[in-house]
Design a protein around this motif. Structure first.
Motif, PDB file in Angstrom:
ATOM      1  N   LEU A 211      93.295  -2.692  31.833  1.00  9.30           N
ATOM      2  CA  LEU A 211      92.415  -3.057  30.721  1.00  9.30           C
ATOM      3  C   LEU A 211      91.673  -1.836  30.218  1.00  9.30           C
ATOM      4  CD1 LEU A 211      91.072  -5.169  28.893  1.00  9.30           C
ATOM      5  CD2 LEU A 211      89.420  -5.577  30.720  1.00  9.30           C
ATOM      6  N   SER A 212      91.206  -1.008  31.153  1.00  9.23           N
ATOM      7  CA  SER A 212      90.497   0.210  30.787  1.00  9.23           C
ATOM      8  C   SER A 212      91.400   1.144  30.001  1.00  9.23           C
ATOM      9  CB  SER A 212      89.978   0.907  32.043  1.00  9.23           C
ATOM     10  OG  SER A 212      89.372   2.124  31.732  1.00  9.23           O
ATOM     11  N   THR A 213      92.662   1.294  30.477  1.00  8.28           N
ATOM     12  CA  THR A 213      93.628   2.158  29.788  1.00  8.28           C
ATOM     13  C   THR A 213      93.927   1.607  28.403  1.00  8.28           C
ATOM     14  OG1 THR A 213      94.585   2.831  31.895  1.00  8.28           O
ATOM     15  CG2 THR A 213      95.947   3.142  29.939  1.00  8.28           C
ATOM     16  N   SER A 214      94.151   0.288  28.314  1.00  8.53           N
ATOM     17  CA  SER A 214      94.443  -0.337  27.024  1.00  8.53           C
ATOM     18  C   SER A 214      93.271  -0.176  26.064  1.00  8.53           C
ATOM     19  CB  SER A 214      94.749  -1.830  27.205  1.00  8.53           C
ATOM     20  OG  SER A 214      95.909  -2.000  27.966  1.00  8.53           O
ATOM     21  N   THR A 215      92.072  -0.374  26.569  1.00  6.78           N
ATOM     22  CA  THR A 215      90.877  -0.243  25.738  1.00  6.78           C
ATOM     23  C   THR A 215      90.731   1.194  25.259  1.00  6.78           C
ATOM     24  OG1 THR A 215      89.823  -2.029  26.976  1.00  6.78           O
ATOM     25  CG2 THR A 215      88.390  -0.606  25.678  1.00  6.78           C
ATOM     26  N   SER A 216      90.951   2.143  26.165  1.00 10.92           N
ATOM     27  CA  SER A 216      90.852   3.553  25.811  1.00 10.92           C
ATOM     28  C   SER A 216      91.886   3.915  24.753  1.00 10.92           C
ATOM     29  CB  SER A 216      91.037   4.415  27.065  1.00 10.92           C
ATOM     30  OG  SER A 216      90.985   5.779  26.747  1.00 10.92           O
ATOM     31  N   THR A 217      93.127   3.414  24.937  1.00 13.02           N
ATOM     32  CA  THR A 217      94.197   3.679  23.971  1.00 13.02           C
ATOM     33  C   THR A 217      93.832   3.077  22.608  1.00 13.02           C
ATOM     34  OG1 THR A 217      95.833   3.693  25.742  1.00 13.02           O
ATOM     35  CG2 THR A 217      96.661   3.325  23.511  1.00 13.02           C
ATOM     36  N   ALA A 218      93.312   1.861  22.620  1.00 10.43           N
ATOM     37  CA  ALA A 218      92.924   1.205  21.371  1.00 10.43           C
ATOM     38  C   ALA A 218      91.799   1.971  20.675  1.00 10.43           C
ATOM     39  CB  ALA A 218      92.508  -0.237  21.642  1.00 10.43           C
ATOM     40  N   ILE A 219      90.831   2.436  21.452  1.00  3.69           N
ATOM     41  CA  ILE A 219      89.712   3.191  20.873  1.00  3.69           C
ATOM     42  C   ILE A 219      90.225   4.507  20.285  1.00  3.69           C
ATOM     43  CG2 ILE A 219      87.620   4.488  21.463  1.00  3.69           C
ATOM     44  CD1 ILE A 219      86.925   2.166  23.391  1.00  3.69           C
ATOM     45  N   ASN A 220      91.131   5.192  21.026  1.00  2.00           N
ATOM     46  CA  ASN A 220      91.698   6.442  20.504  1.00  2.00           C
ATOM     47  C   ASN A 220      92.490   6.185  19.229  1.00  2.00           C
ATOM     48  OD1 ASN A 220      90.586   7.991  22.530  1.00  2.00           O
ATOM     49  ND2 ASN A 220      92.406   7.951  23.818  1.00  2.00           N
ATOM     50  N   SER A 221      93.271   5.101  19.212  1.00  2.00           N
ATOM     51  CA  SER A 221      94.048   4.752  18.031  1.00  2.00           C
ATOM     52  C   SER A 221      93.127   4.430  16.859  1.00  2.00           C
ATOM     53  CB  SER A 221      94.941   3.548  18.356  1.00  2.00           C
ATOM     54  OG  SER A 221      95.696   3.171  17.231  1.00  2.00           O
ATOM     55  N   LEU A 222      92.062   3.695  17.125  1.00  2.00           N
ATOM     56  CA  LEU A 222      91.086   3.354  16.085  1.00  2.00           C
ATOM     57  C   LEU A 222      90.422   4.624  15.571  1.00  2.00           C
ATOM     58  CD1 LEU A 222      89.504   1.226  14.496  1.00  2.00           C
ATOM     59  CD2 LEU A 222      87.921   1.082  16.410  1.00  2.00           C
ATOM     60  N   SER A 223      90.083   5.531  16.482  1.00  3.13           N
ATOM     61  CA  SER A 223      89.458   6.790  16.096  1.00  3.13           C
ATOM     62  C   SER A 223      90.401   7.600  15.214  1.00  3.13           C
ATOM     63  CB  SER A 223      89.085   7.592  17.352  1.00  3.13           C
ATOM     64  OG  SER A 223      88.544   8.837  17.012  1.00  3.13           O
ATOM     65  N   THR A 224      91.707   7.633  15.575  1.00  3.79           N
ATOM     66  CA  THR A 224      92.703   8.347  14.771  1.00  3.79           C
ATOM     67  C   THR A 224      92.802   7.704  13.388  1.00  3.79           C
ATOM     68  OG1 THR A 224      93.933   8.937  16.764  1.00  3.79           O
ATOM     69  CG2 THR A 224      95.139   9.026  14.682  1.00  3.79           C
ATOM     70  N   GLY A 225      92.780   6.370  13.347  1.00  3.24           N
ATOM     71  CA  GLY A 225      92.829   5.658  12.067  1.00  3.24           C
ATOM     72  C   GLY A 225      91.630   5.971  11.201  1.00  3.24           C
ATOM     73  N   VAL A 226      90.459   6.009  11.819  1.00  4.73           N
ATOM     74  CA  VAL A 226      89.230   6.323  11.071  1.00  4.73           C
ATOM     75  C   VAL A 226      89.300   7.761  10.555  1.00  4.73           C
ATOM     76  CG1 VAL A 226      86.748   6.695  11.315  1.00  4.73           C
ATOM     77  CG2 VAL A 226      87.769   4.614  12.186  1.00  4.73           C
ATOM     78  N   ASP A 227      89.798   8.697  11.407  1.00  2.58           N
ATOM     79  CA  ASP A 227      89.941  10.094  10.974  1.00  2.58           C
ATOM     80  C   ASP A 227      90.916  10.188   9.802  1.00  2.58           C
ATOM     81  OD1 ASP A 227      88.172  10.935  12.888  1.00  2.58           O
ATOM     82  OD2 ASP A 227      89.693  11.701  14.281  1.00  2.58           O
ATOM     83  N   SER A 228      92.045   9.461   9.900  1.00  4.56           N
ATOM     84  CA  SER A 228      93.028   9.474   8.815  1.00  4.56           C
ATOM     85  C   SER A 228      92.434   8.890   7.539  1.00  4.56           C
ATOM     86  CB  SER A 228      94.274   8.663   9.209  1.00  4.56           C
ATOM     87  OG  SER A 228      94.940   9.270  10.277  1.00  4.56           O
ATOM     88  N   LEU A 229      91.683   7.812   7.673  1.00  2.00           N
ATOM     89  CA  LEU A 229      91.039   7.200   6.519  1.00  2.00           C
ATOM     90  C   LEU A 229      90.041   8.163   5.902  1.00  2.00           C
ATOM     91  CD1 LEU A 229      90.549   4.732   4.728  1.00  2.00           C
ATOM     92  CD2 LEU A 229      88.876   3.938   6.398  1.00  2.00           C
ATOM     93  N   SER A 230      89.273   8.844   6.744  1.00  2.00           N
ATOM     94  CA  SER A 230      88.299   9.821   6.260  1.00  2.00           C
ATOM     95  C   SER A 230      88.999  10.951   5.529  1.00  2.00           C
ATOM     96  CB  SER A 230      87.495  10.370   7.443  1.00  2.00           C
ATOM     97  OG  SER A 230      86.598  11.359   7.016  1.00  2.00           O
ATOM     98  N   THR A 231      90.129  11.428   6.088  1.00  2.00           N
ATOM     99  CA  THR A 231      90.908  12.490   5.444  1.00  2.00           C
ATOM    100  C   THR A 231      91.449  11.991   4.104  1.00  2.00           C
ATOM    101  OG1 THR A 231      91.528  13.397   7.592  1.00  2.00           O
ATOM    102  CG2 THR A 231      92.909  14.021   5.728  1.00  2.00           C
TER     103      THR A 231
END
Length: 184
Positions: free
Chosen positions: A98-118
């Motif tokens: 669960l921790s790994t999945s949550t971390s992966t989801a947060i990283n993916s969300l962060s990448t999405g937010v960075d892409s959206l910002s770009t």
């Protein structure tokens, strides 16, 4: 049998009898009062009430039952320990997953937010560039219209000047033709 033999017989019988240690009849010591050598008591019936003696057969049966119960309890505890350990390991694995999945989801969300910002930044830059180009185009168009207006005004002035010159020339020519005709 004589009295003396009867007394001897009775004396021997009393010496071999089990007797209370006191007159209150609260204690019996096998072997007699103060005896230190243990004696064996045989042919004892099974005790049935709480104040009866327990014989060796009853004690052995209790020992066997107790041993079996302790072994069963030990097996149960071992099984419980194994089950608990397995459950804890499974829970630990689940929490880790669960921790790994949550971390992966947060990283993916962060990448999405960075892409959206770009993307927003790129859109903002493109929009700003387009507005500047449009402003430059409008300014160039305005300058072109102004130049065209100046050119039209100059053309109008030239036409007026040509018209005036042509009119003067025609008038002079007319005067010259008239002079020629009259001979003046």
């Amino acid at each position: 049998m004589s009295t003396s033999s009867a007394i001897n017989s009775l004396s021997t019988g009393v010496a071999n009898s089990v007797q209370y240690d006191n007159d209150n009849h609260t204690k019996v010591t096998l072997g007699g009062v103060g005896a230190t050598t243990p004696v064996t008591l045989t042919n004892v019936a099974n005790g049935t009430s709480q104040y009866d003696a327990v014989n060796f057969g009853q004690l052995s049966s209790l020992s066997s039952s107790t041993s079996a119960g302790i072994n069963s309890l030990s097996t149960g505890l071992s099984s419980l320990s194994t089950s608990t350990s397995t459950a804890v390991n499974s829970l630990s694995t689940g929490v880790s997953s669960l921790s790994t999945s949550t971390s992966t989801a947060i990283n993916s969300l962060s990448t999405g937010v960075d892409s959206l910002s770009t993307g927003v930044s790129s859109l903002s830059t493109s929009t700003s560039t387009a507005i500047n180009s449009l402003s430059t185009g409008v300014s160039s168009l305005s300058t072109g219209i102004s130049s065209l207006s100046t050119g039209i005004s100059s053309l109008s002035t030239g036409v007026n000047s040509l018209s005036t010159s042509t009119s003067s020339a025609i008038s002079s020519l007319s005067t010259g033709v008239s002079s020629l005709s009259t001979g003046s």
